[in-house]
Design a protein around this motif. Structure first.
Motif, PDB file in Angstrom:
ATOM      1  N   SER A 129       0.828  -1.208   0.000  1.00 52.80           N
ATOM      2  CA  SER A 129       0.000   0.000   0.000  1.00 52.80           C
ATOM      3  C   SER A 129       0.860   1.255   0.000  1.00 52.80           C
ATOM      4  O   SER A 129       1.750   1.398   0.843  1.00 52.80           O
ATOM      5  CB  SER A 129      -0.911  -0.006   1.243  1.00 52.80           C
ATOM      6  N   GLU A 207      -6.896   9.160  -1.923  1.00 50.80           N
ATOM      7  CA  GLU A 207      -6.705   8.358  -3.127  1.00 50.80           C
ATOM      8  C   GLU A 207      -6.949   6.876  -2.847  1.00 50.80           C
ATOM      9  O   GLU A 207      -7.711   6.208  -3.566  1.00 50.80           O
ATOM     10  CB  GLU A 207      -5.282   8.540  -3.655  1.00 50.80           C
ATOM     11  N   GLU A 208      -6.322   6.365  -1.788  1.00 52.73           N
ATOM     12  CA  GLU A 208      -6.375   4.928  -1.529  1.00 52.73           C
ATOM     13  C   GLU A 208      -7.642   4.507  -0.799  1.00 52.73           C
ATOM     14  O   GLU A 208      -8.265   3.500  -1.161  1.00 52.73           O
ATOM     15  CB  GLU A 208      -5.148   4.512  -0.719  1.00 52.73           C
ATOM     16  N   LYS A 209      -8.026   5.243   0.218  1.00 50.54           N
ATOM     17  CA  LYS A 209      -9.196   4.866   1.022  1.00 50.54           C
ATOM     18  C   LYS A 209     -10.503   5.385   0.438  1.00 50.54           C
ATOM     19  O   LYS A 209     -11.555   4.788   0.642  1.00 50.54           O
ATOM     20  CB  LYS A 209      -9.035   5.388   2.448  1.00 50.54           C
ATOM     21  N   ASP A 211     -10.735   6.431  -3.007  1.00 51.14           N
ATOM     22  CA  ASP A 211     -10.743   6.259  -4.465  1.00 51.14           C
ATOM     23  C   ASP A 211     -11.090   7.567  -5.175  1.00 51.14           C
ATOM     24  O   ASP A 211     -11.840   7.588  -6.149  1.00 51.14           O
ATOM     25  CB  ASP A 211     -11.733   5.155  -4.850  1.00 51.14           C
ATOM     26  N   SER A 213     -10.238  11.127  -7.297  1.00 57.39           N
ATOM     27  CA  SER A 213      -9.377  11.570  -8.395  1.00 57.39           C
ATOM     28  C   SER A 213      -8.341  12.570  -7.887  1.00 57.39           C
ATOM     29  O   SER A 213      -8.434  13.104  -6.777  1.00 57.39           O
ATOM     30  CB  SER A 213     -10.229  12.231  -9.481  1.00 57.39           C
ATOM     31  N   GLN A 217      -8.513  14.920  -4.653  1.00 59.45           N
ATOM     32  CA  GLN A 217      -7.473  14.819  -3.624  1.00 59.45           C
ATOM     33  C   GLN A 217      -6.953  16.208  -3.269  1.00 59.45           C
ATOM     34  O   GLN A 217      -6.766  16.533  -2.097  1.00 59.45           O
ATOM     35  CB  GLN A 217      -6.315  13.956  -4.116  1.00 59.45           C
ATOM     36  N   THR A 430     -17.038  11.748  -0.696  1.00 58.91           N
ATOM     37  CA  THR A 430     -16.186  12.876  -1.087  1.00 58.91           C
ATOM     38  C   THR A 430     -16.435  14.077  -0.194  1.00 58.91           C
ATOM     39  O   THR A 430     -15.499  14.734   0.273  1.00 58.91           O
ATOM     40  CB  THR A 430     -16.445  13.263  -2.555  1.00 58.91           C
TER      41      THR A 430
END
Length: 514
Positions: A129, A207-209, A211, A213, A217, A430
């Motif tokens: 990760s 970004e990772e948790k 998802d 763009s 971000q 978001t």
């Protein structure tokens, strides 16, 4: 000699380890002590075998490990003076890859050298990760900032700001509050260091948790920085930082929901998940390993901790009687592999339904040490530094938060509670990400504002920070541009790390040859 060792008690093995000045001895199991003392019996033995003929040998027979701490300290001083120097983030290609490898090895020297299984688990976790890699390589991040922003106001920085290091914890009144919750890397540094790491952390976490763009971000990171700036301006105007807590009754909806969820589990239910069927001691599994033979030893440690930290023991803690002790394994990301103990303290009820749980966690050097511009505000001892940060950053925080030495090693202490929790990043929309980032920015501003109240800063912090910020839009844009470049660098560093990890790069440390 080997036969004598095998028949020795753990206490006797610890005594021999102290005589030989074996590092990390208090955290070793009996089997690890046997292995280490047995391998040290031969002259000149090393963890990986005897040193080569050209190796420089230390007093304990081992080759010295390659360290760049002093070199970076000099680099920090030079850059703080305004000298034009090469810093690690300017490196590219193979030079950068080697720098990443050497820094990770150096950061984990003790754990690699002792063959710590949790160190291997940590490297596997980091390889899987980008966000976890960012969380677990704080030294790598701050070496890229070496000596930076020396002209800016100093605060007691948290040192490891990211969306997972805010959460719910007990106050001195044993009620849940929301704030920063990890003080392991706290250090006096320019206020921008926390902002820069935090902005990168929110980008990578979103970004990772989440998802999200790249555009979203950046929007999340902007809300984090904006929340900080607004928070500092607010505290400069009304000075309420000395009394402010974020509780269920005054928290914004997102945090109020989190606090409410932590109150759904009673202490009795929570303890039931940690204890065996008798409720007199810890259960045994891969996370908890009871060490009941050390109960008397830890009673002495707890008594010393209470005295040295001048803890005002609450009535609910009774006589601070130790009921059981267990090693806690597999916890944390950056701290994975550091020794932790859970200590069960008898409450006032005979049935054990109100027992307390204290965590003793090995303290280590802050990742910022030797990298920040010289300021004169340092706190030396590791556990004391962490205790100092908690007492500065939180208004009426955990009454049991403190530090104590165990066999010459520094440990931080805190209470675990059924309502100690953090937010589920994977469940945030978001809009939630933006709201959460802004809230955390304001919380960070509160901790910085306390630096001149209960910390060592000897000038009014908030006006100084506002003056240093100047034009807000330019300042925010500067932080965001840094964060975008740094986030891309973390992604590239992670690729280097994964490639090296697959090639076995983190099974050995870098040693010095002559």
């Amino acid at each position: 000699m080997a036969t004598d060792l095998e028949s020795a008690t753990r206490t006797e093995l610890l005594r021999r380890a102290r005589e030989q000045d074996v590092p990390g001895r208090s955290s070793m199991t009996k089997e690890q002590l046997l292995e280490h003392l047995g391998s040290s019996d031969g002259a000149g033995a090393d963890g990986d075998g005897a040193p080569g003929e050209d190796a420089t040998v230390r007093g304990d027979g081992r080759r010295p490990v390659h360290s760049r701490v002093d070199a970076f300290h000099l680099l920090a001083e030079a850059r703080a003076r305004g000298e034009m120097v090469l810093i690690p983030r300017m490196l590219t290609g193979n030079d950068r890859r080697v720098h990443v490898r050497e820094t990770v090895r150096e950061d984990h020297e003790t754990r690699i050298a002792t063959g710590d299984l949790e160190a291997r688990a940590k490297f596997d976790k980091l390889a899987g990760s980008v966000f976890q890699f960012f969380r677990g390589t704080n030294l790598l991040f701050y070496r890229d900032l070496v000596g930076e922003d020396s002209r800016l106001p100093t605060v007691l920085a948290l040192g490891d700001v990211h969306p997972g290091n805010f959460g719910v914890m007990p106050s001195s009144d044993n009620v849940p509050i929301f704030s920063v919750n990890d003080f392991d890397d706290a250090y006096y540094a320019p206020f921008t260091w926390d902002l820069k790491r935090g902005a990168v952390g929110f980008m990578l976490g979103a970004e990772e948790k989440g998802d999200l763009s790249r555009k979203k971000q950046r929007a999340v990171a902007r809300r984090f920085v904006q929340g900080y700036v607004d928070g500092i301006a607010s505290y400069a105007a009304d000075g309420r930082e000395q009394t402010e807590q974020l509780r269920l009754d005054n928290a914004p909806p997102l945090i109020a929901d989190l606090i409410s969820s932590t109150l759904e589990t009673s202490r009795t239910e929570w303890l039931a998940g940690l204890l065996d069927e008798t409720r007199r001691g810890f259960r045994t599994d891969e996370e908890l390993v009871p060490v009941r033979s050390r109960r008397e030893e830890f009673q002495g440690i707890v008594d010393r901790f209470i005295a040295e930290n001048e803890v005002r023991v609450p009535e609910r803690a009774g006589r601070m009687q130790v009921k059981d002790v267990a090693e806690r394994r597999g916890a944390g990301t950056a701290s994975l592999g550091l020794t932790r103990y859970y200590v069960l303290i008898a409450g006032v009820q005979d049935d054990g339904t109100d027992d307390l749980l204290l965590e003793f966690k090995r303290a280590r050097r802050s990742a910022l040490a030797g990298l920040v511009p010289p300021s004169g505000y340092e706190v030396d001892k590791q556990g004391d530094r962490i205790r100092h940060a908690q007492r500065v950053h939180l208004v009426d925080g955990d009454v049991f938060y403190g530090s104590v030495d165990i066999d010459g090693l520094s440990f931080m202490v805190r209470e675990r509670a059924p309502f100690r929790d953090d937010i589920s990043l994977g469940s945030l929309s978001t809009g939630d990400w933006k709201d959460y980032a802004e809230i955390c920015g304001k919380v960070l501003a509160h901790t910085h504002a306390m630096s001149d109240e209960s910390g060592n800063i000897d000038y009014d912090v908030e006006p100084a920070i506002l003056d240093a910020i100047g034009g807000r839009e330019l300042f925010i844009d500067d932080i965001l541009r840094f964060a975008e470049e740094a986030a891309d660098r973390v992604r590239q560093d992670h690729e280097y790390f994964v490639a090296d990890h697959e090639l076995g790069a983190f099974q050995n440390v870098d040693v010095v040859y002559r």
